[in-house]
Design an enzyme around this catalytic site. Structure first.
Site, short mmCIF file in Angstrom:
data_model
loop_
_atom_site.label_atom_id
_atom_site.label_comp_id
_atom_site.label_asym_id
_atom_site.label_seq_id
_atom_site.Cartn_x
_atom_site.Cartn_y
_atom_site.Cartn_z
N TYR A 32 -6.74 3.71 -16.00
CA TYR A 32 -5.77 2.82 -16.67
C TYR A 32 -6.39 1.49 -17.07
CZ TYR A 32 -4.57 1.42 -11.74
OH TYR A 32 -4.59 1.02 -10.43
N LYS A 37 -8.71 -4.10 -13.52
CA LYS A 37 -9.71 -3.05 -13.74
C LYS A 37 -10.28 -3.13 -15.16
CE LYS A 37 -9.18 -0.95 -9.67
NZ LYS A 37 -10.17 -1.09 -8.61
C1 HXC Z 1 5.90 -6.05 -4.24
C2 HXC Z 1 4.24 -6.99 -2.98
C3 HXC Z 1 3.96 -5.74 -2.36
C4 HXC Z 1 4.76 -4.62 -2.76
C5 HXC Z 1 2.58 -7.21 -1.57
N1 HXC Z 1 3.35 -7.85 -2.46
N2 HXC Z 1 2.92 -5.92 -1.49
N3 HXC Z 1 5.19 -7.14 -3.92
N4 HXC Z 1 5.71 -4.82 -3.72
N5 HXC Z 1 4.58 -3.41 -2.23
C6 HXC Z 1 3.31 -9.27 -2.76
C7 HXC Z 1 3.69 -10.09 -1.56
O1 HXC Z 1 5.09 -10.17 -1.40
C8 HXC Z 1 3.08 -11.46 -1.91
O2 HXC Z 1 3.86 -12.15 -2.85
C9 HXC Z 1 1.80 -11.05 -2.64
O3 HXC Z 1 1.99 -9.70 -3.09
C10 HXC Z 1 0.58 -11.12 -1.75
O4 HXC Z 1 0.83 -10.31 -0.60
P1 HXC Z 1 0.05 -10.52 0.78
O5 HXC Z 1 0.42 -9.41 1.67
O6 HXC Z 1 0.24 -11.92 1.25
O7 HXC Z 1 -1.45 -10.44 0.28
P2 HXC Z 1 -2.71 -9.91 0.99
O8 HXC Z 1 -2.56 -9.96 2.48
O9 HXC Z 1 -3.85 -10.58 0.37
O10 HXC Z 1 -2.72 -8.35 0.58
C11 HXC Z 1 -3.11 -7.95 -0.69
C12 HXC Z 1 -2.38 -6.66 -1.12
C13 HXC Z 1 -2.50 -5.61 0.00
C14 HXC Z 1 -2.97 -6.17 -2.41
C15 HXC Z 1 -0.92 -7.00 -1.31
O11 HXC Z 1 -1.76 -4.46 -0.34
C16 HXC Z 1 -3.91 -5.24 0.28
O12 HXC Z 1 -4.66 -5.98 0.86
N6 HXC Z 1 -4.33 -4.02 -0.09
C17 HXC Z 1 -5.68 -3.53 0.15
C18 HXC Z 1 -5.74 -2.04 0.17
C19 HXC Z 1 -5.26 -1.39 -1.10
O13 HXC Z 1 -4.29 -1.83 -1.71
N7 HXC Z 1 -5.91 -0.28 -1.51
C20 HXC Z 1 -5.45 0.50 -2.66
C21 HXC Z 1 -6.35 0.29 -3.79
S1 HXC Z 1 -6.07 1.51 -4.99
P3 HXC Z 1 4.97 -13.27 -2.44
O14 HXC Z 1 5.53 -13.68 -3.77
O15 HXC Z 1 5.98 -12.56 -1.56
O16 HXC Z 1 4.23 -14.36 -1.72
C22 HXC Z 1 -6.59 0.98 -6.46
C23 HXC Z 1 -6.71 1.90 -7.66
C24 HXC Z 1 -5.96 3.18 -7.53
O17 HXC Z 1 -6.91 -0.11 -6.60
C25 HXC Z 1 -6.11 4.03 -8.79
C26 HXC Z 1 -5.58 5.42 -8.57
C27 HXC Z 1 -5.76 6.32 -9.72
#
Ligand code: HXC
Length: 255
Positions: free
Chosen positions: A143, A158
């Site tokens: 995407y 990306k």
């Molecule tokens: C809505 C959300 C949310 C959700 C987080 N937020 N999760 N909003 N729905 N499910 C919001 C929070 O409310 C906050 O905003 C802001 O995002 C930051 O969230 P934090 O938890 O404080 O941030 P952080 O601790 O830095 O975490 C970052 C993250 C987390 C991206 C939100 O999920 C993470 O660290 N993920 C790492 C692992 C991951 O995601 N792997 C998958 C990658 S797959 P507010 O406004 O409330 O302050 C990929 C490609 C896939 O990349 C392609 C497939 C084909």
């Protein structure tokens, strides 16, 4: 990859761990980074139980340039030089664009795009100073060029990483540094799969949409990564290899 040293960000689980483990099994020293110390320690002992590789773990956040520089320094102290960087760390969640908060947008852009930039620049400077060349692999998604509903933040990041990949490939070719990307499709046992197609019915739909009728395996990603970072691909530079079973050409929409 004998005698090479590879840094894999987000290397304690999923695709990052699979790639790190593959490089280790081919004779490389590996450095795996991540935010969670316990997950890093578990990954290290698992990889060391299967290979003779040198394994260094660094607890860090790719958003923090001091953390990234510390990773470069610790890698040099442990193994002498850096030959390979895989920018695998990513953050993602599904949100309709109109509901995405400012922090939600910033968190994903910061981890994916700025994190990839931080690691690429600081490792790149080191590779240039070493005069050894090297290779970088940036993990993206199809995407990046098709776009997708529900992941505007991740797609924008990306897409930026794809442009960064090509730009650095042009600029750093003269130093013998190759920079490529990989766009995996749906791969089982990954953070992406957990977040984007968590339910059985979503997995069934993904399989139905795929020309090969299945989701990919971690080994499919490791196979492509091994090729792209090693001398087997010595004349491949600035390219993106798609590893999705043909999914995007058949149907680019995940949701
Ligand atoms: C809505 C959300 C949310 C959700 C987080 N937020 N999760 N909003 N729905 N499910 C919001 C929070 O409310 C906050 O905003 C802001 O995002 C930051 O969230 P934090 O938890 O404080 O941030 P952080 O601790 O830095 O975490 C970052 C993250 C987390 C991206 C939100 O999920 C993470 O660290 N993920 C790492 C692992 C991951 O995601 N792997 C998958 C990658 S797959 P507010 O406004 O409330 O302050 C990929 C490609 C896939 O990349 C392609 C497939 C084909």
């Amino acid at each position: 990859m004998e005698e090479k040293t590879a840094i894999v960000t987000g290397g304690s689980n999923g695709m990052g761990k699979a790639m790190a483990e593959r490089f280790a099994s081919k004779g490389a020293n590996i450095v795996i980074t991540g935010r969670n110390e316990e997950r890093l320690a578990n990954a290290k002992s698992d990889i060391q139980s299967k290979t003779d590789a040198g394994v260094l773990t660094v607890q860090m956040d790719v958003r923090d340039r001091d953390d990234v520089q510390r990773t470069v320094d610790e890698t040099k102290n442990a193994f002498g030089q850096i030959d390979v960087l895989v920018n695998n760390a990513a953050g993602n969640f599904i949100s309709q664009a109109e509901n995405l908060s400012e922090n939600g947008w910033k968190a994903v852009i910061d981890i994916c795009l700025n994190g990839t930039w931080n690691c690429s620049q600081l490792v790149g400077k080191e590779m240039i100073a070493q005069k050894t060349g090297g290779s970088m692999l940036n993990m993206i998604a199809t995407y990046a060029w098709t776009g997708s509903a529900g992941v505007v933040h991740s797609a924008a990041a990306k897409g930026g990483i794809l442009a960064l990949t090509k730009s650095l490939a042009i600029e750093w070719g003269k130093y013998g540094i190759r920079v490529n990307a990989m766009a995996p499709g749906p791969i089982e046992n990954t953070g992406g799969a957990e977040k984007l197609f968590a339910s059985e019915s979503q997995v069934k739909q993904i399989k139905r949409m795929n020309p090969l009728g299945e989701v990919g395996k971690l080994d499919d990603v490791a196979d492509a990564a091994e090729f792209l970072v090693s001398s087997q691909s010595r004349y491949v530079n600035g390219d993106c290899m798609t590893v999705d079973g043909g999914q995007w050409i058949a149907n680019s929409r995940y949701m």
